[in-house]
Motif scaffolding. Sequence first.
Motif, PDB file in Angstrom:
ATOM      1  N   PRO A   1       0.806  -1.227   0.000  1.00  0.00           N
ATOM      2  CA  PRO A   1       0.000   0.000   0.000  1.00  0.00           C
ATOM      3  C   PRO A   1       0.837   1.274   0.000  1.00  0.00           C
ATOM      4  O   PRO A   1       0.497   2.249  -0.682  1.00  0.00           O
ATOM      5  N   PHE A   2       1.934   1.268   0.739  1.00  0.00           N
ATOM      6  CA  PHE A   2       2.779   2.462   0.808  1.00  0.00           C
ATOM      7  C   PHE A   2       3.554   2.666  -0.493  1.00  0.00           C
ATOM      8  O   PHE A   2       3.782   3.805  -0.913  1.00  0.00           O
ATOM      9  N   ALA A   3       3.980   1.574  -1.139  1.00  0.00           N
ATOM     10  CA  ALA A   3       4.642   1.709  -2.432  1.00  0.00           C
ATOM     11  C   ALA A   3       3.690   2.299  -3.465  1.00  0.00           C
ATOM     12  O   ALA A   3       4.070   3.152  -4.278  1.00  0.00           O
ATOM     13  N   LEU A   4       2.434   1.849  -3.447  1.00  0.00           N
ATOM     14  CA  LEU A   4       1.437   2.414  -4.353  1.00  0.00           C
ATOM     15  C   LEU A   4       1.207   3.885  -4.051  1.00  0.00           C
ATOM     16  O   LEU A   4       1.099   4.709  -4.983  1.00  0.00           O
ATOM     17  N   LEU A   5       1.131   4.246  -2.788  1.00  0.00           N
ATOM     18  CA  LEU A   5       0.937   5.649  -2.407  1.00  0.00           C
ATOM     19  C   LEU A   5       2.082   6.516  -2.929  1.00  0.00           C
ATOM     20  O   LEU A   5       1.847   7.617  -3.441  1.00  0.00           O
TER      21      LEU A   5
ATOM     22  N   SER B   1      -4.492   0.694  -8.538  1.00  0.00           N
ATOM     23  CA  SER B   1      -4.853   0.419  -7.142  1.00  0.00           C
ATOM     24  C   SER B   1      -5.596  -0.906  -7.018  1.00  0.00           C
ATOM     25  O   SER B   1      -5.332  -1.698  -6.105  1.00  0.00           O
ATOM     26  N   ALA B   2      -6.537  -1.156  -7.940  1.00  0.00           N
ATOM     27  CA  ALA B   2      -7.284  -2.412  -7.905  1.00  0.00           C
ATOM     28  C   ALA B   2      -6.368  -3.602  -8.174  1.00  0.00           C
ATOM     29  O   ALA B   2      -6.514  -4.670  -7.557  1.00  0.00           O
ATOM     30  N   THR B   3      -5.400  -3.444  -9.078  1.00  0.00           N
ATOM     31  CA  THR B   3      -4.457  -4.529  -9.386  1.00  0.00           C
ATOM     32  C   THR B   3      -3.605  -4.876  -8.166  1.00  0.00           C
ATOM     33  O   THR B   3      -3.415  -6.052  -7.834  1.00  0.00           O
ATOM     34  N   VAL B   4      -3.082  -3.847  -7.488  1.00  0.00           N
ATOM     35  CA  VAL B   4      -2.261  -4.088  -6.301  1.00  0.00           C
ATOM     36  C   VAL B   4      -3.098  -4.708  -5.188  1.00  0.00           C
ATOM     37  O   VAL B   4      -2.650  -5.620  -4.482  1.00  0.00           O
ATOM     38  N   SER B   5      -4.343  -4.245  -5.016  1.00  0.00           N
ATOM     39  CA  SER B   5      -5.221  -4.813  -3.991  1.00  0.00           C
ATOM     40  C   SER B   5      -5.498  -6.292  -4.268  1.00  0.00           C
ATOM     41  O   SER B   5      -5.484  -7.121  -3.347  1.00  0.00           O
ATOM     42  N   LEU B   6      -5.756  -6.623  -5.533  1.00  0.00           N
ATOM     43  CA  LEU B   6      -5.998  -8.023  -5.884  1.00  0.00           C
ATOM     44  C   LEU B   6      -4.757  -8.871  -5.631  1.00  0.00           C
ATOM     45  O   LEU B   6      -4.861 -10.009  -5.134  1.00  0.00           O
TER      46      LEU B   6
ATOM     47  N   TRP C   1      -6.025  -6.212   2.159  1.00  0.00           N
ATOM     48  CA  TRP C   1      -6.100  -5.994   0.719  1.00  0.00           C
ATOM     49  C   TRP C   1      -6.800  -4.683   0.364  1.00  0.00           C
ATOM     50  O   TRP C   1      -6.621  -4.155  -0.752  1.00  0.00           O
ATOM     51  N   MET C   2      -7.588  -4.107   1.264  1.00  0.00           N
ATOM     52  CA  MET C   2      -8.339  -2.887   0.956  1.00  0.00           C
ATOM     53  C   MET C   2      -7.479  -1.630   0.998  1.00  0.00           C
ATOM     54  O   MET C   2      -7.848  -0.603   0.418  1.00  0.00           O
ATOM     55  N   TYR C   3      -6.347  -1.678   1.665  1.00  0.00           N
ATOM     56  CA  TYR C   3      -5.544  -0.462   1.847  1.00  0.00           C
ATOM     57  C   TYR C   3      -4.910   0.062   0.558  1.00  0.00           C
ATOM     58  O   TYR C   3      -4.860   1.291   0.378  1.00  0.00           O
ATOM     59  N   PRO C   4      -4.405  -0.777  -0.358  1.00  0.00           N
ATOM     60  CA  PRO C   4      -3.901  -0.198  -1.611  1.00  0.00           C
ATOM     61  C   PRO C   4      -4.964   0.591  -2.372  1.00  0.00           C
ATOM     62  O   PRO C   4      -4.687   1.684  -2.879  1.00  0.00           O
ATOM     63  N   LEU C   5      -6.179   0.058  -2.442  1.00  0.00           N
ATOM     64  CA  LEU C   5      -7.263   0.771  -3.128  1.00  0.00           C
ATOM     65  C   LEU C   5      -7.590   2.074  -2.413  1.00  0.00           C
ATOM     66  O   LEU C   5      -7.777   3.118  -3.052  1.00  0.00           O
ATOM     67  N   ALA C   6      -7.629   2.035  -1.075  1.00  0.00           N
ATOM     68  CA  ALA C   6      -7.925   3.247  -0.308  1.00  0.00           C
ATOM     69  C   ALA C   6      -6.845   4.304  -0.493  1.00  0.00           C
ATOM     70  O   ALA C   6      -7.148   5.487  -0.691  1.00  0.00           O
ATOM     71  N   PHE C   7      -5.583   3.897  -0.469  1.00  0.00           N
ATOM     72  CA  PHE C   7      -4.478   4.860  -0.601  1.00  0.00           C
ATOM     73  C   PHE C   7      -4.466   5.496  -1.991  1.00  0.00           C
ATOM     74  O   PHE C   7      -4.157   6.683  -2.148  1.00  0.00           O
ATOM     75  N   GLY C   8      -4.773   4.709  -3.021  1.00  0.00           N
ATOM     76  CA  GLY C   8      -4.822   5.272  -4.362  1.00  0.00           C
ATOM     77  C   GLY C   8      -5.910   6.322  -4.497  1.00  0.00           C
ATOM     78  O   GLY C   8      -5.708   7.379  -5.115  1.00  0.00           O
ATOM     79  N   LEU C   9      -7.076   6.065  -3.905  1.00  0.00           N
ATOM     80  CA  LEU C   9      -8.179   7.024  -3.958  1.00  0.00           C
ATOM     81  C   LEU C   9      -7.855   8.288  -3.163  1.00  0.00           C
ATOM     82  O   LEU C   9      -8.209   9.400  -3.580  1.00  0.00           O
TER      83      LEU C   9
END
Length: 400
Positions: free
Chosen positions: A66-70, A107-112, A284-292
């Motif tokens: 999640p932090f890498a995506l952020l 974000s969805a790809t990383v969450s999955l 798994w929800m945190y990457p999607l949340a951080f992207g948004l």
Amino acid sequence: MKQIERYIFIRMALLTFWSLSAVTLLVMTTQVLVRVNVLTTTGQAFGAFLLLAATLIPSVLTIVAPFALLIGVSQVLSSMNSDSELVVVEAAGVPPATVFKPVLMLSATVSLAVLLISHFVEPWSNNKLHDVLAQAQSDLFSVAVRSGTFMKLVEGLHVQINEKLADGQMGGIFLSDNRTEGNETIYYARSGVVRKSEETGSNILFLVDGELQQRDLTSDRISIVTFTSYALDMAAFIPAGSAPAMRPNERPTQYLLHPDPDDYFMNGPKNAITQELVKRFSTWMYPLAFGLIAFSFLGKARSNRHEQFQNGALVAAIALGSRGLGFYSTEASGINQTMEILSYVVPAVLILVFGLLALTGRTLTIPKAWAQLNYRVMDFCAAQIARLQGRGRAGEGHST
């Protein structure tokens, strides 16, 4: 996908990948160093180090992804704003969804990926990690024989062997096991020998002429059993023939959903099975949340660069605060049902709120009052630095 969308997606994906690789390598190195003393003490081969590092990667990935995506999303959006790319995109009449679509897809790809790793890859790697360390612990007995001192195999498990006898036997074996909460077990034997089991292939420690002392730390009761022979499986240091208790993070999700009613980790003081389930179904929800979150604050062109920097700082603060609360609630979910619910509510609320803002084309920014206060603080700090530098130059001129 349009060309501009592919351009944004590729930039974000590459930066996310390199950020994930760098942070994973750093965290994995620290985790390997924590456990490296067991491998070095037993003289394990370099392959054991590589295997140990490989088994740690999945558990590290679920935390740092999640932090890498952020970092990837925030840095690309900030860079596009600094280079006036967002201004050009908006001036061309491109709808906000054009910038939002690559963020959502990544974000969805990383969450999955985090979801699949948590449920399938991480349990297997944790089980493999246990096997690697168990083999190293078994080899520690040879070191203990040579040293004749107390040797810590793992936290709460110590052994001492006084002397080495003929035919590979050992004399004066003392084994202390405090790994089970609320219970202390001590083995003492006049002699013993290690033999490989033909059935399981694991090393078995046969103790001869000794005592087994068990103490219940809650009631302070002590039970003593005298034996002429006793066998311990050195892979887990349990009575030979017994099944080792697999920890919840080594179990498949299917078992955790329908555990054995007599499972120790379910009936212990802290329901570790519930804790592990909460972790797997909420992380798994945190990457999607951080992207948004990143898109809601940084997805629109800003003419004031200080404002863009402050928005980035606010994004980092919200992400760190929510993830810290998530770590705390997940850790406490095994003993508190409210914390269990909170573990799901925190990321779900972030996705709902910032998802609605992104879909409606609205973006957030730091409040004007905060921005003005930050400007005053920055101006004050700049003035103080300039005054100190002026005094330094005046002092140098006076000395000359």
